[in-house]
Motif scaffolding. Structure first.
Motif, PDB file in Angstrom:
ATOM      1  N   PRO A 236       0.818  -1.223   0.000  1.00 61.30           N
ATOM      2  CA  PRO A 236       0.000   0.000   0.000  1.00 61.30           C
ATOM      3  C   PRO A 236       0.852   1.274   0.000  1.00 61.30           C
ATOM      4  N   GLY A 237       1.913   1.279   0.809  1.00 59.56           N
ATOM      5  CA  GLY A 237       2.761   2.477   0.904  1.00 59.56           C
ATOM      6  C   GLY A 237       3.427   2.801  -0.426  1.00 59.56           C
ATOM      7  N   GLU A 238       3.876   1.763  -1.149  1.00 61.01           N
ATOM      8  CA  GLU A 238       4.532   1.974  -2.451  1.00 61.01           C
ATOM      9  C   GLU A 238       3.547   2.573  -3.455  1.00 61.01           C
ATOM     10  N   ARG A 240       0.811   4.238  -2.873  1.00 63.29           N
ATOM     11  CA  ARG A 240       0.466   5.617  -2.513  1.00 63.29           C
ATOM     12  C   ARG A 240       1.571   6.577  -2.923  1.00 63.29           C
ATOM     13  N   ALA A 241       2.820   6.165  -2.665  1.00 59.99           N
ATOM     14  CA  ALA A 241       3.950   7.040  -2.983  1.00 59.99           C
ATOM     15  C   ALA A 241       4.023   7.301  -4.489  1.00 59.99           C
ATOM     16  N   GLU A 244       0.435   9.670  -5.280  1.00 59.01           N
ATOM     17  CA  GLU A 244       0.107  10.946  -4.642  1.00 59.01           C
ATOM     18  C   GLU A 244       0.698  12.168  -5.353  1.00 59.01           C
ATOM     19  N   THR A 262      -2.715  -4.822  -3.583  1.00 57.25           N
ATOM     20  CA  THR A 262      -3.286  -3.679  -2.872  1.00 57.25           C
ATOM     21  C   THR A 262      -4.449  -3.128  -3.694  1.00 57.25           C
ATOM     22  N   ASP A 328      -5.032   2.356   4.904  1.00 55.90           N
ATOM     23  CA  ASP A 328      -3.618   2.389   5.230  1.00 55.90           C
ATOM     24  C   ASP A 328      -3.111   3.776   4.931  1.00 55.90           C
ATOM     25  N   ARG A 329      -2.814   4.488   5.957  1.00 52.57           N
ATOM     26  CA  ARG A 329      -2.401   5.881   5.782  1.00 52.57           C
ATOM     27  C   ARG A 329      -0.922   6.030   6.048  1.00 52.57           C
ATOM     28  N   ALA A 330      -0.210   4.865   6.106  1.00 53.66           N
ATOM     29  CA  ALA A 330       1.206   4.923   6.498  1.00 53.66           C
ATOM     30  C   ALA A 330       2.037   5.683   5.472  1.00 53.66           C
TER      31      ALA A 330
END
Ligand code: ADP
Ligand code: MG
Length: 330
Positions: A236-238, A240-241, A244, A262, A328-330
């Motif tokens: 999820p973090g990948e 989002r990065a 965004e 994800t 997942d907001r990490a």
């Protein structure tokens, strides 16, 4: 007709209505739209002088509801969520009781009773005991009592709740008819009802006003946005990065799925076809495999459903927990 300024209502530490400001103009039907627990009844109880506010100001026809309650309340007829109907009275007895309580002069009593009974269609049941009426007819009697005293403003709290589909159609028609001569405010948690009946919508969520305008204006506000449902093979973090920084993307919601996948819900403010491309390029630039990419137009329905799902009381606790866990907001 009605001015509400920075209205706040707290029950202990719980804020039911927060800093509401809006104006109600004469001659329109307003829909107070929000999921259960949004603060609709609380606001209506304050507007009608049945409940004190914690902060803020309400004026009805120029009269402050807290400082000149008698003059302000005379302008308003109210059907509360649980109308105080006395089952042991006949419809006729009850309506004349309410009319006297509202100070309708004796010489005008018969004429007014006749008129509200005709408008609301309760003439045929005038001699029946209220407790023996169907819910639809009881609701009509509730609306009839609100009309007594000839108030310019009619406030109806969830007037169609608990009615069967045919009764709903009839009550909606009755409300539209009332709206031709009066200012009407009704509350509802049903978007289609507000769209069908109201000229203006005030959308309320967790005690705050989140949107207002005509149904068509709200549709247009939503129309400028598009939502993508994307499934990728990445953390999820990948994902989002990668997304965004992309121009036009306003929100990315990422939830870890099965097998390293994800699921993403991406909201974009640009609806052109090149948004699709920018989105997929942004992912492929980072070597993120895209397993699915679908776009859906944001509609008022979708926006409202998303709000309703976030409402504190709309979903049972475990449901809310699941939703929060997905994010997942990490
Ligand atoms: P709606 O009519 O939109 O369903 P309400 O105005 O009834 O919403 O309630 C708004 C919020 O205030 C809810 O969270 C509700 O639980 C709370 N609430 C309402 N009445 C009271 C009360 N008398 N005491 C404490 N909390 C209340
Ligand atoms: Mg309510």
């Amino acid at each position: 007709m009605i001015e509400v300024n920075h209205l706040t209502k707290r029950y202990g530490s719980h804020t039911a209505v927060e800093d509401l400001t809006f104006t109600v103009e004469k001659g329109y039907v307003y829909g107070f739209l929000g999921p259960n627990g949004a603060g609709k009844s609380t606001t209506m109880n304050i507007l009608t002088g049945c409940l004190a506010a914690t902060e803020g100001q309400v004026t009805i026809g120029g009269y402050d509801i807290f400082e000149e309650p008698i003059k302000a309340k005379r302008l308003v007829g109210y059907l509360p969520e649980q109308p105080p109907l006395y089952g042991g009275m006949t419809v006729q007895e009850y309506l004349s009781f309410v009319a006297r309580a509202k100070g309708v002069p004796v010489r005008r009593l018969d004429e007014q009773l006749e008129r509200v009974a005709a408008v609301t269609g309760v003439k045929d049941v005038a001699a029946r005991l209220i407790r023996n009426l169907s819910k639809g007819y009881r609701q009509r009697v509730g609306i009839a009592q609100a009309l007594l005293g000839e108030p310019e403003i009619i406030i109806l709290d969830e007037p169609t709740v608990g009615l069967d589909p045919l009764q709903i159609v009839e009550i909606r028609q009755l409300i539209r008819d009332l709206g031709r001569e009066r200012t009407v405010i009704l509350s509802s948690h049903i978007l289609s009802e507000v769209q069908a009946v109201c000229d203006r919508v005030l959308m309320i969520h967790r005690g705050c006003l989140v949107a207002s305008g005509t149904p068509a204006e709200l549709e247009r506000q939503c129309a400028g946005k598009v939502t993508y449902r994307v499934t990728v093979k990445a953390l999820p973090g990948e994902a989002r990065a990668a997304l965004e920084p992309v121009k036009g993307i306003v929100d990315v919601d990422a939830a870890a799925g099965e097998g390293g996948r994800t699921d993403l819900t991406v909201t974009a403010s640009e609806t052109g076809a090149d948004m699709d491309e920018r989105l997929s390029f942004a992912l492929s630039d980072r070597h993120i495999p895209v397993l699915r990419l679908e776009r859906e137009q944001a509609s008022l329905e979708n926006v409202f459903l998303a709000l309703a799902q976030d409402a504190p009381e709309a979903a049972p606790a475990e449901e809310k927990h699941r939703r929060r866990g997905r994010r997942d907001r990490a």
